[in-house]
Design a protein around this motif. Structure first.
Motif, short mmCIF file in Angstrom:
data_model
loop_
_atom_site.label_atom_id
_atom_site.label_comp_id
_atom_site.label_asym_id
_atom_site.label_seq_id
_atom_site.Cartn_x
_atom_site.Cartn_y
_atom_site.Cartn_z
N LYS A 171 13.94 78.79 44.27
CA LYS A 171 12.65 79.46 44.41
C LYS A 171 12.62 80.77 43.63
N GLN A 172 13.76 81.45 43.58
CA GLN A 172 13.85 82.70 42.83
C GLN A 172 13.97 82.44 41.34
N LEU A 173 14.49 81.29 41.00
CA LEU A 173 14.73 80.96 39.59
C LEU A 173 13.45 80.50 38.89
N ILE A 174 12.52 79.93 39.64
CA ILE A 174 11.31 79.36 39.04
C ILE A 174 10.50 80.39 38.23
N PRO A 175 10.23 81.61 38.77
CA PRO A 175 9.48 82.58 37.96
C PRO A 175 10.16 82.92 36.64
N ILE A 176 11.48 82.99 36.66
CA ILE A 176 12.22 83.28 35.42
C ILE A 176 12.06 82.14 34.43
N LEU A 177 12.16 80.92 34.93
CA LEU A 177 12.01 79.76 34.06
C LEU A 177 10.60 79.68 33.48
N LYS A 178 9.62 80.12 34.26
CA LYS A 178 8.23 80.07 33.78
C LYS A 178 7.98 81.11 32.69
N ILE A 179 8.78 82.16 32.67
CA ILE A 179 8.63 83.19 31.64
C ILE A 179 9.27 82.76 30.32
N MET A 180 10.23 81.86 30.39
CA MET A 180 10.97 81.47 29.19
C MET A 180 10.08 80.93 28.06
N PRO A 181 9.08 80.09 28.34
CA PRO A 181 8.21 79.64 27.24
C PRO A 181 7.51 80.80 26.54
N PHE A 182 7.14 81.83 27.30
CA PHE A 182 6.50 82.99 26.67
C PHE A 182 7.49 83.71 25.76
N ILE A 183 8.73 83.84 26.20
CA ILE A 183 9.75 84.48 25.36
C ILE A 183 9.95 83.69 24.07
N VAL A 184 9.91 82.38 24.18
CA VAL A 184 10.01 81.54 22.98
C VAL A 184 8.84 81.81 22.04
#
Length: 363
Positions: free
Chosen positions: A4-17
């Motif tokens: 649950k804590q990891l999901i927000p970080i994973l959702k930001i990754m496409p933006f970083i790309v």
């Protein structure tokens, strides 16, 4: 770390790309030089030497046969920003001014994409990624390989001002004034800010203080101040049809005479102030209170009537189009995506018109 804590970080990754991709598309062109840099550099040198740079601006606009050699004709936002960077380059010769002046532009460019992503992230995740993509990879950025334009700075400031609107009148007023000081197109949105400010006095006072602070160097006497106003604002009344204004494009291709019947100044005034009328009608008669939709109305009117439309100008519309369309079609996601896609196609097609010889700057 829990999922649950990891999901927000994973959702930001496409933006970083997207950011890395956008950087890779821009950084190779950092060494390119646009023609505007000459006007900026001359104005900066005159300012540093104690001269009023707007004297040359007025003189340069008096020659209609040389439209590519105009002096610095904006309010002094860029003059001060680039002047600071020019001073840094003089102090440290190893730093190239041609590269230095692009750093704040790049930061503003990335900032616009970040704010669009952040604003929409919790509202609609897919919209947030689409918004960042549309900004970072707009047709102008893709078709024009050079990175020599300055427009992301006022676009960022206006977007910040719109976000602060209805939340903090002082910050909204200050950032709105800054946006105008860099480019005057945000004046088209002035009634939106006045109508939706919680405390209009605070908004206007903050904007006035910032405006006066930037104008102080040109307020030593009446002559200096009037030259400043003429060179930064009134000189544009001497302009003529430039670029690909939409109405002129229609007039040219469909033999519908527009610009010979009504003078240039009519379209210039309509582009800026008829939008005010439309905003007032939407607000008071149709009870439309959404700041992004009202801003979209005002800017759409600007682009319809403006007699001067260069390629970078459409960048001004993109954040407002994205957010205004989001609120217009929030319950109809397919329509929202369709609007964004159609805009992308239209902007791409319109930019292609610059290649076919249709570049009439004087009717």
């Amino acid at each position: 770390m829990k999922l649950k804590q990891l999901i927000p970080i994973l959702k930001i990754m496409p933006f970083i790309v997207l950011v890395i991709w956008a950087l890779s598309a821009r950084l190779p062109y950092f060494s390119e030089i646009g023609k505007d840099i000459n006007a900026y550099q001359r104005a900066i040198e005159e300012l540093f030497s104690g001269k009023n740079p707007y004297e040359w601006t007025i003189k340069s606009f008096s020659n209609p046969d040389d439209p590519g050699n105009h002096g610095y004709s904006y309010l002094p936002g860029f003059l001060y920003l680039f002047g600071f960077l020019y001073a840094v380059a003089l102090k440290f010769p190893a730093l190239d001014f041609q590269v230095l002046w692009k750093i704040p532009i790049l930061l503003a460019d990335l900032g616009v994409g970040f704010l669009l992503f952040k604003y929409l992230f919790k509202r609609d995740y897919l919209f947030s990624l689409a918004a960042a993509f549309v900004w970072f990879f707009n047709p102008f950025s893709m078709f024009r390989t050079g990175y020599t334009y300055v427009d992301p700075i006022p676009v960022l400031l206006l977007l910040v001002a719109m976000i602060f609107l209805e939340k903090d009148d002082v910050l909204a007023g200050a950032t709105y004034a800054l946006a105008v000081i860099f480019k005057t197109f945000p004046i088209a949105l002035f009634p939106v800010f006045v109508l939706l400010s919680k405390n209009r006095i605070k908004f206007l006072a903050a904007g006035l203080i910032v405006s006066v602070a930037f104008a102080v160097p040109f307020m030593s006497n009446i002559e200096t101040f009037t030259t400043f106003l003429n060179g930064s604002l009134l000189v544009h009344n001497e302009r003529f049809v430039q670029g690909r204004p939409f109405l002129f494009y229609i007039s040219y291709y469909y033999n519908v005479e527009l610009f010979q019947i009504l003078p240039f100044q009519f379209y210039s005034l309509m582009s800026m102030f008829f939008g005010w009328v439309l905003v007032l009608i939407a607000y008071f008669i149709f009870k439309l209170k959404n700041k992004y939709i009202l801003s979209l109305i005002a800017l759409s009117n600007f682009f319809l009537f403006t007699p001067v439309l260069n390629r970078t100008y459409v960048l001004w519309l993109i954040p407002t189009l994205i957010l205004g369309s989001y609120y217009l079609f929030k319950s109809k996601k397919l329509v929202y995506y369709l609007v964004v896609i159609l805009f992308h196609i239209f902007y791409s097609w319109y930019l292609l018109q610059w290649r076919d010889g249709f570049h009439i700057w004087r009717p």
